[in-house]
Design an enzyme around this catalytic site. Sequence first.
Site, PDB file in Angstrom:
ATOM      1  N   ARG A  88       0.843  -1.099  -0.028  1.00  0.00           N
ATOM      2  CA  ARG A  88       0.024  -0.014   0.107  1.00  0.00           C
ATOM      3  C   ARG A  88       0.984   1.148  -0.222  1.00  0.00           C
ATOM      4  NH1 ARG A  88      -4.864  -2.475   2.236  1.00  0.00           N
ATOM      5  NH2 ARG A  88      -6.248  -0.997   1.911  1.00  0.00           N
ATOM      6  N   ARG A 169      -9.315   6.946   4.257  1.00  0.00           N
ATOM      7  CA  ARG A 169      -8.827   5.736   3.277  1.00  0.00           C
ATOM      8  C   ARG A 169      -8.851   6.214   1.880  1.00  0.00           C
ATOM      9  NH1 ARG A 169     -13.631   1.796   4.347  1.00  0.00           N
ATOM     10  NH2 ARG A 169     -12.565   0.244   3.009  1.00  0.00           N
TER      11      ARG A 169
HETATM   12  P1  AP5 Z   1      -8.610  -3.630   3.163  1.00  0.00           P
HETATM   13  O1  AP5 Z   1      -9.681  -4.707   3.850  1.00  0.00           O
HETATM   14  O2  AP5 Z   1      -7.890  -4.127   2.428  1.00  0.00           O
HETATM   15  O3  AP5 Z   1      -9.683  -2.614   3.007  1.00  0.00           O
HETATM   16  P2  AP5 Z   1      -9.671  -1.660   1.477  1.00  0.00           P
HETATM   17  O4  AP5 Z   1      -8.288  -1.553   0.760  1.00  0.00           O
HETATM   18  O5  AP5 Z   1     -10.030  -0.230   2.055  1.00  0.00           O
HETATM   19  O6  AP5 Z   1     -10.659  -2.202   0.662  1.00  0.00           O
HETATM   20  P3  AP5 Z   1     -12.068  -2.741   0.880  1.00  0.00           P
HETATM   21  O7  AP5 Z   1     -11.993  -4.163   1.387  1.00  0.00           O
HETATM   22  O8  AP5 Z   1     -12.755  -1.650   1.399  1.00  0.00           O
HETATM   23  O9  AP5 Z   1     -12.527  -2.870  -0.768  1.00  0.00           O
HETATM   24  P4  AP5 Z   1     -12.403  -3.944  -1.807  1.00  0.00           P
HETATM   25  O10 AP5 Z   1     -11.584  -3.137  -3.065  1.00  0.00           O
HETATM   26  O11 AP5 Z   1     -11.920  -5.142  -1.150  1.00  0.00           O
HETATM   27  O12 AP5 Z   1     -13.886  -4.106  -2.351  1.00  0.00           O
HETATM   28  P5  AP5 Z   1     -15.028  -5.094  -2.146  1.00  0.00           P
HETATM   29  O13 AP5 Z   1     -14.733  -6.202  -2.973  1.00  0.00           O
HETATM   30  O14 AP5 Z   1     -15.415  -5.463  -0.717  1.00  0.00           O
HETATM   31  O15 AP5 Z   1      -7.874  -2.966   4.590  1.00  0.00           O
HETATM   32  C1  AP5 Z   1      -8.589  -2.606   5.672  1.00  0.00           C
HETATM   33  C2  AP5 Z   1      -7.671  -1.559   6.452  1.00  0.00           C
HETATM   34  O16 AP5 Z   1      -6.632  -2.432   7.195  1.00  0.00           O
HETATM   35  C3  AP5 Z   1      -6.925  -0.662   5.996  1.00  0.00           C
HETATM   36  O17 AP5 Z   1      -7.753   0.602   5.735  1.00  0.00           O
HETATM   37  C4  AP5 Z   1      -5.692  -0.380   6.893  1.00  0.00           C
HETATM   38  O18 AP5 Z   1      -6.059   0.274   8.194  1.00  0.00           O
HETATM   39  C5  AP5 Z   1      -5.293  -2.203   7.228  1.00  0.00           C
HETATM   40  N1  AP5 Z   1      -4.604  -2.557   6.147  1.00  0.00           N
HETATM   41  C6  AP5 Z   1      -4.682  -3.533   5.301  1.00  0.00           C
HETATM   42  N2  AP5 Z   1      -3.599  -3.625   4.622  1.00  0.00           N
HETATM   43  C7  AP5 Z   1      -2.775  -3.055   4.750  1.00  0.00           C
HETATM   44  C8  AP5 Z   1      -1.477  -2.455   4.406  1.00  0.00           C
HETATM   45  N3  AP5 Z   1      -0.733  -3.253   3.469  1.00  0.00           N
HETATM   46  N4  AP5 Z   1      -0.630  -1.776   5.093  1.00  0.00           N
HETATM   47  C9  AP5 Z   1      -1.239  -0.954   6.096  1.00  0.00           C
HETATM   48  N5  AP5 Z   1      -2.365  -1.078   6.834  1.00  0.00           N
HETATM   49  C10 AP5 Z   1      -3.207  -2.170   5.949  1.00  0.00           C
HETATM   50  O19 AP5 Z   1     -16.303  -4.258  -2.689  1.00  0.00           O
HETATM   51  C11 AP5 Z   1     -16.606  -3.108  -2.168  1.00  0.00           C
HETATM   52  C12 AP5 Z   1     -18.569  -3.157  -2.334  1.00  0.00           C
HETATM   53  O20 AP5 Z   1     -18.640  -2.850  -3.548  1.00  0.00           O
HETATM   54  C13 AP5 Z   1     -19.169  -4.484  -1.781  1.00  0.00           C
HETATM   55  O21 AP5 Z   1     -20.158  -4.061  -1.136  1.00  0.00           O
HETATM   56  C14 AP5 Z   1     -19.133  -5.170  -3.240  1.00  0.00           C
HETATM   57  O22 AP5 Z   1     -20.500  -5.932  -3.072  1.00  0.00           O
HETATM   58  C15 AP5 Z   1     -19.347  -4.089  -4.162  1.00  0.00           C
HETATM   59  N6  AP5 Z   1     -18.893  -4.436  -5.310  1.00  0.00           N
HETATM   60  C16 AP5 Z   1     -17.877  -5.175  -5.522  1.00  0.00           C
HETATM   61  N7  AP5 Z   1     -17.603  -5.215  -7.091  1.00  0.00           N
HETATM   62  C17 AP5 Z   1     -18.716  -4.337  -7.527  1.00  0.00           C
HETATM   63  C18 AP5 Z   1     -19.120  -3.994  -8.974  1.00  0.00           C
HETATM   64  N8  AP5 Z   1     -18.239  -4.543 -10.090  1.00  0.00           N
HETATM   65  N9  AP5 Z   1     -20.119  -3.198  -9.199  1.00  0.00           N
HETATM   66  C19 AP5 Z   1     -20.917  -2.733  -8.234  1.00  0.00           C
HETATM   67  N10 AP5 Z   1     -20.513  -3.247  -6.848  1.00  0.00           N
HETATM   68  C20 AP5 Z   1     -19.442  -3.923  -6.598  1.00  0.00           C
END
Ligand code: AP5
Length: 213
Positions: A88, A169
């Site tokens: 990240r 974020r």
């Molecule tokens: P993490 O869990 O990795 O969260 P993120 O990067 O903020 O990403 P998300 O999980 O929120 O989103 P996603 O891209 O996975 O989307 P999703 O498929 O769920 O990290 C959380 C926290 O942990 C960080 O903020 C940090 O604090 C810490 N952390 C983690 N890794 C770290 C690192 N390397 N270094 C430091 N800290 C770290 O989809 C989202 C939504 O959209 C869902 O509701 C889904 O149903 C919907 N959706 C999915 N695809 C579509 C589509 N094609 N069309 C419409 N809706 C869709």
Amino acid sequence: MIVVLTGAPGAGKGTQAELLAKRGGFKKLSTGDALRKHVKAGTSIGKLAGAVMERGELVSDELLFSILREELALLSEGELILLDGYPRNIAQAEALDSLKSTHPVKAAILLDVPRQELVARLSGRRVCGGCGATYHVKEQPSKVAGICDKCGGELSQRPDDSPSSVNVRLDIYEKATRPVLEYYRKHGVFREVVGVGDPESIYGVLRDTISGF
Ligand code: AP5
Ligand code: MG
């Protein structure tokens, strides 16, 4: 061999990682999921990370690198690994490169989604407290509101999907994570995939893009 799946919060990394693990022969490694497991279990790592995550900030690079190594050690050698949520920032990309003799990065793929859509996705996301399955109240609703189709568990909002944490974020993504795209571009392993549209179609493009390496 590692494929890095990158993108802003809400870009669909978890959704696509799940499909690639189920159908594409990948072992999925999500640092966010690993951290949430620690928080749920109340480990010392979870106690350190929980409040930071809830604010939407990044957990320390040192802690993440030790989690990464721990999780990689659980996988067999030669496994095709899909990394969701790491690296990240540039320091994490360099840390990952230090493992290249055993875990070279074959491809880094950005799921590209505009910010407005990201906010709508995160505010409507619901996650199962039992099995971790992800839904969206409008785009991917469960059959019965609030109940997981897969295990019958209760669906709730992730604590870091509050409007204030979402803004933090998204800003951190722009400042810290976006430069990682350029890092992989320079290494000749970067590709972009449009992350808007039907998840199944996005999966098809993603799978073909990975096969092209
Ligand atoms: P993490 O869990 O990795 O969260 P993120 O990067 O903020 O990403 P998300 O999980 O929120 O989103 P996603 O891209 O996975 O989307 P999703 O498929 O769920 O990290 C959380 C926290 O942990 C960080 O903020 C940090 O604090 C810490 N952390 C983690 N890794 C770290 C690192 N390397 N270094 C430091 N800290 C770290 O989809 C989202 C939504 O959209 C869902 O509701 C889904 O149903 C919907 N959706 C999915 N695809 C579509 C589509 N094609 N069309 C419409 N809706 C869709
Ligand atoms: Mg995710």
